[in-house]
Design an enzyme around this catalytic site. Structure first.
Site, mmCIF file in Angstrom:
data_model
loop_
_atom_site.group_PDB
_atom_site.id
_atom_site.type_symbol
_atom_site.label_atom_id
_atom_site.label_comp_id
_atom_site.label_asym_id
_atom_site.label_seq_id
_atom_site.Cartn_x
_atom_site.Cartn_y
_atom_site.Cartn_z
ATOM 1 N N CYS A 335 0.920 -1.151 -0.149
ATOM 2 C CA CYS A 335 -0.014 -0.091 -0.049
ATOM 3 C C CYS A 335 0.774 1.275 0.001
ATOM 4 O O CYS A 335 0.461 2.286 -0.610
ATOM 5 C CB CYS A 335 -1.207 0.151 1.141
ATOM 6 S SG CYS A 335 -0.440 -0.671 2.755
ATOM 7 N N ARG A 364 7.236 -11.391 5.139
ATOM 8 C CA ARG A 364 6.834 -11.296 6.538
ATOM 9 C C ARG A 364 7.429 -12.500 7.313
ATOM 10 O O ARG A 364 7.577 -13.454 6.696
ATOM 11 C CB ARG A 364 5.148 -11.439 6.767
ATOM 12 C CG ARG A 364 4.518 -10.156 5.893
ATOM 13 C CD ARG A 364 2.898 -10.290 5.999
ATOM 14 N NE ARG A 364 2.356 -9.222 5.132
ATOM 15 C CZ ARG A 364 1.109 -9.668 4.871
ATOM 16 N NH1 ARG A 364 0.140 -10.246 5.481
ATOM 17 N NH2 ARG A 364 0.351 -8.328 4.170
ATOM 18 N N GLN A 382 0.938 -11.105 -3.565
ATOM 19 C CA GLN A 382 -0.776 -10.780 -3.468
ATOM 20 C C GLN A 382 -1.272 -10.248 -4.572
ATOM 21 O O GLN A 382 -0.584 -9.530 -5.272
ATOM 22 C CB GLN A 382 -0.546 -9.647 -2.293
ATOM 23 C CG GLN A 382 -0.315 -10.049 -0.948
ATOM 24 C CD GLN A 382 -0.366 -8.843 -0.001
ATOM 25 O OE1 GLN A 382 -0.009 -7.867 -0.098
ATOM 26 N NE2 GLN A 382 -1.378 -9.027 1.196
ATOM 27 N N ASP A 384 -2.922 -7.912 -5.234
ATOM 28 C CA ASP A 384 -3.254 -6.430 -4.469
ATOM 29 C C ASP A 384 -3.582 -5.499 -5.265
ATOM 30 O O ASP A 384 -3.362 -5.189 -6.399
ATOM 31 C CB ASP A 384 -2.041 -6.275 -3.954
ATOM 32 C CG ASP A 384 -2.326 -5.463 -2.405
ATOM 33 O OD1 ASP A 384 -3.318 -5.511 -2.113
ATOM 34 O OD2 ASP A 384 -1.163 -5.227 -1.452
ATOM 35 N N HIS A 386 -5.305 -0.988 -4.833
ATOM 36 C CA HIS A 386 -5.838 -0.113 -3.893
ATOM 37 C C HIS A 386 -6.395 0.957 -4.770
ATOM 38 O O HIS A 386 -6.174 1.488 -5.656
ATOM 39 C CB HIS A 386 -4.553 0.714 -3.272
ATOM 40 C CG HIS A 386 -3.862 -0.265 -2.282
ATOM 41 N ND1 HIS A 386 -2.801 -0.977 -2.417
ATOM 42 C CD2 HIS A 386 -4.038 -0.510 -0.902
ATOM 43 C CE1 HIS A 386 -2.356 -1.714 -1.677
ATOM 44 N NE2 HIS A 386 -3.136 -1.481 -0.423
ATOM 45 N N LYS A 469 -13.340 -3.878 7.737
ATOM 46 C CA LYS A 469 -13.018 -4.688 6.625
ATOM 47 C C LYS A 469 -14.068 -5.796 6.447
ATOM 48 O O LYS A 469 -14.719 -6.119 7.429
ATOM 49 C CB LYS A 469 -11.383 -5.315 6.626
ATOM 50 C CG LYS A 469 -11.471 -6.071 7.763
ATOM 51 C CD LYS A 469 -10.105 -6.932 7.711
ATOM 52 C CE LYS A 469 -9.724 -7.688 9.019
ATOM 53 N NZ LYS A 469 -8.519 -8.688 8.784
ATOM 54 N N HIS A 515 -8.395 -0.808 0.371
ATOM 55 C CA HIS A 515 -7.355 -1.994 0.022
ATOM 56 C C HIS A 515 -8.271 -3.072 -0.257
ATOM 57 O O HIS A 515 -8.934 -3.464 0.465
ATOM 58 C CB HIS A 515 -6.543 -2.366 1.508
ATOM 59 C CG HIS A 515 -5.871 -1.081 2.163
ATOM 60 N ND1 HIS A 515 -4.578 -0.890 2.064
ATOM 61 C CD2 HIS A 515 -6.483 -0.011 2.832
ATOM 62 C CE1 HIS A 515 -4.270 0.160 2.822
ATOM 63 N NE2 HIS A 515 -5.282 0.849 3.191
#
Length: 643
Positions: A335, A364, A382, A384, A386, A469, A515
């Site tokens: 992000c 991670r 991911q 991912d 945004h 979320k 997100h």
């Protein structure tokens, strides 16, 4: 309902069980615990006339966790009876965990053996027959630390989690351990359980601490439920992605590369490519723009975003070089990078919403004790995205994300359930931002779900630190649930990074950020798919879609020609040209879970036809080349889910 038995005097105190007994003996007999003024307590707790007492029955949401936590204590009590001097670590019930319903950590030098598990389980059953009661004991913090001064594990829990008056539970003569409870009234209430396995686990999950022995088990309210679960577990073992990944040559892990870092072999990499290709099609159809960002960045990004303060334990440590004033870190999230792209130029409300998408690899620090094949890794990609939008377009963007998820899950044949995760009303300090923005974000998510008519469960305390979320959990072929999609509304990061757009009023405003991930981690989703399909990927995902199997060596050239024709229309084909009997070739293709097999012998060579088998139906007849191509390409183009 308030406590009001007719026989109670103004100053008398009864147990919660007595209150239930006076109200309804049948309910009292079934109650595992109670809620006293909304707080979960033991049925043996004392209550006053003004308290509201409600039973926790087996069908209630909290019941199974209480039941399994009690079974974990039963396990620990049996271990202490059989192995005096053993020290106790944590012993929680587990939620949605593939290893079972509970575990307990034990510190003792001698490893537990399968025979030991059988002895422990036998002792547990004896305690069930004896109906040994659970008893709650409270002490002051000082009394507890003095009483257990020789047990550093208990003293840790007392100091860190016990408060001023820590509570303990006893079961039998040997067992006493720190626990908040509640527990079932007695061991006799535990009807069906099974010890499953032993594993190593570091104390507090830290490799620098002593290694303990973790015994996993599960329990259910009836033997029938336990038997059904054990059968499902056997099926899950047959579908285990770690075993199938090796058998099908999809991926591997090596000590030389490092723990939790997957190597994808050609067939596994191909499947990942096909998954990403599918997602790219859907992204472009929904007007997303692709971006690409580095794997490392200045630590200042994570300080600004709040990840350093809230997420430090899961991040890799900073790196610094002699000639660089900045520290760098492997990115745990994408992000902040997408935010920087947004900030690269002035923005107008006419440009919004902006939808940035990236197949972004993040890192991670997953502890070794929780890594599990592809399902928990340290480096993963991911899907991912945004979304930067205005208040007026927020609800439509959330609806778009939900519809995207519905389309993707339908493609793979998944059922799913939805949770709305909001912040803990008792602990606002762990979250960023004030109550006003949280209320706005929660309202937008709720309205989007309602607009689509989607059922959901509200879950308190599970929000991200920057916003509420929607979490979507899919249900696989053997009825297990997996957390996948997340849609998170964030008013905080745009403000922390100073994002703006110029509105219709010609004034600057902070955008709202969403997100969004659909598959979540591609690695985890791949592992899930292997288990969901049992390695039998549908034709569009199968690394090899057709195996051409000549019956004799003289037909190898003809087989190669058929393969070339199929490849020219985009199919993935292999020829088994080994000098083996056709039965052996078919068995090999079945073991490799190839969807289609083309058998080539004298008759097929003479007629120019194809004898076709599938992995699930066996022989399905003779096809012309054109008809066979039409059948297979239709399944590929329509992404048909085949058995």
């Amino acid at each position: 309902m308030e406590v009001s038995p007719a026989s109670a005097s103004a100053h008398s105190r009864l147990t919660a069980f007595q209150v239930l007994q006076a109200r309804d003996p049948g309910v009292a007999k079934r109650a595992l615990a109670v809620r006293v003024n909304g707080e979960l307590r033991d049925t043996s707790c004392e209550v006053s006339e003004t308290d509201t007492v409600e039973p926790v029955l087996p069908e209630d949401p909290e019941a199974l966790e209480i039941y399994r936590h009690s079974t974990a204590h039963l396990l620990a009590a049996a271990v202490l009876d059989l192995f005096p001097g053993t020290k106790l670590g944590a012993g929680p019930a587990l939620k949605d965990d593939p290893k079972g319903g509970f575990y307990y950590d034990f510190l003792q030098e001698k490893p537990f053996t399968p025979d030991d598990l059988a002895r422990i389980e036998k002792r547990m059953r004896e305690m069930v027959k004896q109906n040994v009661p659970f008893r709650r004991v409270e002490m002051t913090r000082e009394e507890a630390l003095q009483k257990f001064s020789a047990d550093e594990l208990k003293c840790y829990f007392i100091s860190e989690k016990g408060g001023e008056n820590p509570s303990f539970y006893t079961l039998g003569d040997q067992f006493i351990d720190f626990c908040r409870g509640p527990h079932v009234p007695s061991a006799g209430r535990i009807k069906a359980f099974k010890l499953l396995s032993v594993a190593g686990a570091y104390w507090l999950g830290d490799e620098r601490n002593p290694q303990m022995q973790r015994i996993y088990g599960t329990s259910f309210f009836t033997q029938e439920e336990l038997d059904a679960w054990l059968q499902q577990r056997e099926e899950a073992a047959r579908r285990d992605h770690r075993r199938l990944g090796k058998e099908l040559d999809l991926f591997s892990f090596t000590d030389e590369v490092g723990s939790g870092l997957a190597l994808f072999h050609p067939k596994g990499a191909l499947i990942l490519h096909l998954l990403q290709e599918f997602l790219y099609e859907e992204l472009f159809a929904r007007d997303y723009q692709l971006v690409r960002t580095p794997h490392v960045a200045s630590s200042r990004l994570w300080e600004t975003s709040g990840h350093t303060a809230k997420y430090r334990g899961d991040m890799y440590p900073p790196m610094q070089f002699e000639d660089e004033p900045l520290e760098y870190q492997l990115k745990p999230m994408n992000c902040p990078f997408h935010i920087q792209i947004y900030k690269s130029q002035p923005r107008s409300y006419r440009e919004l919403p902006l939808r940035y998408a990236e197949m972004g690899t993040v890192y991670r620090y997953e502890r070794s004790g929780v890594q599990h094949g592809l399902l928990r890794v340290r480096g993963f990609t991911q899907d991912d995205a945004h979304l930067f939008c205005t208040p007026e377009t927020l609800e439509a963007e959330i609806i778009g994300c939900l519809e995207f998820a519905q389309k993707v899950y339908a493609t793979f044949g998944f059922e799913y359930r939805i949770e709305l995760s909001v912040r803990d009303p008792e602990n606002h300090a762990k979250y960023l931002g004030g109550p006003e923005v949280w209320a706005l974000a929660e309202a937008a998510l709720t309205q989007a779900l309602d607009r689509l008519g989607l059922a959901y469960t509200r879950v308190e305390g599970e929000a991200a630190f920057y916003g509420p979320k929607i979490d979507i959990k899919v249900i696989d072929a053997i009825r297990r649930t997996w957390q996948l999609a997340t849609i998170q509304v964030d008013f905080n990061l745009p403000q922390r990074f100073g994002l703006e757009y110029i509105g219709a009023d010609n004034r600057p405003h902070p955008p709202i950020m969403v997100h969004r991930a659909i598959l979540g981690s591609l690695e985890r989703f791949f592992g899930l798919l292997i288990e969901h399909f049992g390695g039998r990927f549908p034709v569009w995902l199968a690394p090899v879609q057709v195996a051409v199997l000549p019956i004799a060596d003289r037909w190898n050239d003809r087989a190669a020609g058929i393969a070339q024709t199929l490849r020219q229309v985009g199919l993935r084909v292999e020829v088994d040209a080994r000098s083996e009997k056709i039965g052996a070739k078919i068995r090999q293709a079945q073991l490799r879970k190839v969807p289609y097999m083309v058998i080539l012998g004298d008759r097929e060579a003479e007629t120019g036809t194809l004898a076709v088998r599938t992995r699930s139906e066996g022989d399905i007849g003779t096809f012309s080349m054109d008809d066979f191509i039409a059948r297979v390409t239709r399944e590929v183009q329509q992404r048909v889910i085949t058995p």
